[in-house]
Design a protein around this motif. Structure first.
Motif, PDB file in Angstrom:
ATOM      1  N   ARG A 172      -7.132  -7.129  -5.837  1.00 25.94           N
ATOM      2  CA  ARG A 172      -6.934  -5.816  -4.889  1.00 25.94           C
ATOM      3  C   ARG A 172      -8.148  -5.121  -5.670  1.00 25.94           C
ATOM      4  O   ARG A 172      -8.863  -4.805  -4.843  1.00 25.94           O
ATOM      5  N   SER A 173      -9.017  -5.735  -7.056  1.00 24.48           N
ATOM      6  CA  SER A 173     -10.542  -5.342  -6.622  1.00 24.48           C
ATOM      7  C   SER A 173     -11.941  -6.626  -6.606  1.00 24.48           C
ATOM      8  O   SER A 173     -12.611  -5.784  -6.636  1.00 24.48           O
ATOM      9  N   TYR A 193      -8.332  -0.977 -10.265  1.00 20.09           N
ATOM     10  CA  TYR A 193      -7.913  -1.845 -10.293  1.00 20.09           C
ATOM     11  C   TYR A 193      -8.325  -2.877 -10.878  1.00 20.09           C
ATOM     12  O   TYR A 193      -8.320  -3.916 -11.637  1.00 20.09           O
ATOM     13  N   ALA A 206       1.151  -0.979  -0.148  1.00 20.27           N
ATOM     14  CA  ALA A 206      -0.195   0.289  -0.554  1.00 20.27           C
ATOM     15  C   ALA A 206       1.193   0.949  -0.059  1.00 20.27           C
ATOM     16  O   ALA A 206       1.827   1.553   0.390  1.00 20.27           O
ATOM     17  N   ASP A 238      -1.928   1.837 -11.226  1.00 23.76           N
ATOM     18  CA  ASP A 238      -1.326   3.115 -10.296  1.00 23.76           C
ATOM     19  C   ASP A 238      -2.562   4.173  -9.464  1.00 23.76           C
ATOM     20  O   ASP A 238      -2.359   4.817  -8.762  1.00 23.76           O
ATOM     21  N   ASN A 239      -2.972   4.582 -10.757  1.00 25.63           N
ATOM     22  CA  ASN A 239      -4.278   5.399 -10.037  1.00 25.63           C
ATOM     23  C   ASN A 239      -5.421   4.606  -9.386  1.00 25.63           C
ATOM     24  O   ASN A 239      -6.209   5.165  -9.096  1.00 25.63           O
ATOM     25  N   LYS A 240      -5.442   3.315  -9.148  1.00 21.96           N
ATOM     26  CA  LYS A 240      -6.084   2.467  -8.339  1.00 21.96           C
ATOM     27  C   LYS A 240      -7.592   1.867  -8.823  1.00 21.96           C
ATOM     28  O   LYS A 240      -8.390   1.841  -8.663  1.00 21.96           O
ATOM     29  N   GLY A 269      -7.051   1.304  -0.267  1.00 22.26           N
ATOM     30  CA  GLY A 269      -6.146  -0.120  -0.709  1.00 22.26           C
ATOM     31  C   GLY A 269      -5.227  -0.390   1.004  1.00 22.26           C
ATOM     32  O   GLY A 269      -4.539  -0.830   0.918  1.00 22.26           O
TER      33      GLY A 269
END
Length: 539
Positions: free
Chosen positions: A363-364, A344, A95, A340-342, A136
């Motif tokens: 991560r999603s 996911y 994170a 990188d922009n989250k 995250g």
């Protein structure tokens, strides 16, 4: 990085020898410019307006010359080649925000409505904004009044915390009061178990003066979000030397708090020698490109651009890119930008590399799909991530096998042994509970619809009924968690009452039985030693 002293401390060049070009470029620029720096014509007896008309090149000396833009482009190119940097490359398997413990005061004073709808509800709204900003990141929640309790231990899933947060009210707390010092001890104990430095955020409207000294002596970064209306004062908050930020209608207070709590984390990232420095040369490409526009003139340059455009338009149909991004970036590079922009879920659709794609799916929250994709990669890193996905998807025995595979591929892989032990404990707990409950026909309580992973066949495999009541008619934490009709506030009230009745030395251990829906998740996701390569392809 927004901290100016930290930026100045970290700023340096990765390839400083390229800076030797800077004086050379300046010397050439001065040599070309020097003939144009002639003095004014010395001619006595000539009228000033005639002398100005007879002087050649005077206007050019006052204009921007081609050598000026060329020199500026070369200087920017030399600085970019030198590799300016002031931060480490982010580890995609860790994170990018510091671990944080949110400590919420759940006292009768927090129910005042001078901050509509109330101080407590406004504080909950701010906590949700804080969780969204730190998507995250590992976050825990502590509540306190006359007693302090861990509502939820460290978790990366912010949505797990929301129902617990909504269930908090003064009615669920065993005793009235405001023991901020005890809440600080619980928060500090959880941060001590984290591998990265973290911070503590207090959300409260007041502070007992006796708790000021312990909060000021906190070794972890600490900040307070004051839930008081503008202009009102509190003796304890005024005496606190730690930052106290007043709640605002916009998210500016949350952004400021996040920056304060991340200061120590950013400094730790700079000291991490395992992570390479991030080359920031691309920032200098934009001003160089703008200066390059000055060199365009009517003639062959524009014709060349037109020919290049026609060539792209006349490309055969089978080779045409679907979008402008495809002209310059591979799918893995586009996936990395989305990651990188989250974003996911979008990254999981773009990535071709199975390791990156599996991690993006994980991560999603698409745990089953992530485990399936990661099965294609035969590395310890992939097996570790697959184990985490199986545990989060409640396939506990599959998680055990995945962690065993990770250790077989790399016996020293960080976190694999610890998570294997945790997964084995979860399997043992589930099977023991199911063996004890059997069919539950004698208890007269309807079974819920929850399905557990029970390959050993102990007890009922598809149904698990609620256990009986404990002594005095009180249900244990596990029993309340496994009843489907229980409201969150009822569960918290009973759990807090049980913890308050226990001896102080056992309160901390009893406060952390679950991370997600009745079963504790593995202790933490250790960052992978080497991030997979996703940067190959077009520029």
């Amino acid at each position: 990085m927004t901290d100016l002293p930290l930026f100045l401390q970290a700023f340096h060049f990765l390839r400083p020898l390229w800076l030797l070009l800077v004086p050379l470029v300046l010397l050439v620029w001065w040599w070309v410019r020097r003939p144009l720096q002639r003095g004014a014509m010395q001619a006595e007896g000539i009228a000033p307006h005639l002398r100005e008309a007879l002087t050649v090149g005077r206007a050019q000396r006052r204009r921007l010359m081609p050598i000026d833009s060329t020199a500026a482009i070369l200087l920017l190119g030399a600085l970019g080649a030198a590799g300016p940097t002031w931060s480490r490359q982010p580890d995609p398997f860790a994170a990018q925000s510091a671990p944080a413990v949110i400590v919420l005061a759940v006292t009768p004073g927090m129910e005042q409505t001078d901050l509509p709808p109330s101080r407590l509800e406004r504080g909950k709204q701010k906590i949700r904004d804080f969780l969204d900003l730190r998507a995250g990141a590992r976050t825990a929640l502590v509540a306190y009044a006359g007693t302090a309790h861990v509502v939820l231990p460290m978790t990366e899933d912010a949505q797990v915390m929301v129902p617990y947060l909504e269930g908090l009210s003064p009615e669920v707390m065993p005793r009235e009061g405001a023991v901020a010092g005890e809440a600080l001890s619980l928060a500090a104990a959880m941060l001590a178990e984290e591998t990265a430095p973290g911070g503590i955020l207090f959300v409260t409207d007041s502070l007992d003066p006796a708790d000021v000294a312990p909060l000021d002596a906190s070794s972890a970064p600490l900040a307070v979000l004051s839930m008081r209306p503008e202009g009102s004062r509190d003796r304890g908050l005024d005496a606190l030397s730690a930052p106290v930020i007043e709640a605002t209608p916009d998210p500016s207070d949350i952004r400021k708090l996040d920056g304060l709590l991340n200061a120590a984390y950013r400094r730790a990232q700079l000291d991490d020698v395992d992570q390479p420095w991030e080359d920031r040369a691309h920032w200098l490409a934009w001003p160089a490109a703008l200066l390059l526009l000055l060199s365009f003139r009517r003639g062959w340059t524009m014709r060349w651009v037109g020919i290049a455009g026609l060539t792209l338009l006349l490309t055969p149909e089978g080779a045409r890119a679907e979008g402008i991004a495809d002209w310059f970036l591979t799918l893995d590079q586009q996936g990395r930008i989305a990651f990188d922009n989250k974003h996911y879920a979008r990254a999981g659709e773009l990535f071709v590399d199975p390791l990156w794609r599996g991690y993006a799916l994980y991560r999603s929250g698409q745990y089953d799909d992530a485990a399936l994709v990661l099965d294609r990669v035969e590395t310890a890193q992939a097996a570790f991530l697959q184990g985490m996905a199986q545990i989060k998807g409640r396939h506990y025995r599959d998680g055990v096998r995945a962690f065993e595979t990770a250790l077989a591929r790399d016996p020293d892989y960080p976190g694999a042994a610890e998570n294997l032990e945790t997964a084995q404990r979860i399997v043992a707990y589930v099977e023991a509970a199911q063996a004890a409950s059997d069919t539950g026909e004698d208890q007269g309580i309807g079974a819920d619809e929850e399905v557990y992973d029970n390959e050993s066949g102990q007890g009922e495999e598809t149904l698990r009924e609620a256990d009986g009541a404990a002594e005095g008619g009180l249900l244990t934490a596990e029993q309340w968690m496994n009843t489907v009709d229980t409201r969150t506030e009822d569960f918290l009230r009973m759990r807090f009452a049980l913890e308050a009745a226990q001896p102080p030395q056992n309160a901390g251990a009893a406060a952390q039985p679950h991370e997600d829906d009745g079963a504790a998740a593995p202790a933490g996701e250790a960052p992978a030693p080497n991030a997979p390569a996703a940067e190959e392809g077009g520029e």
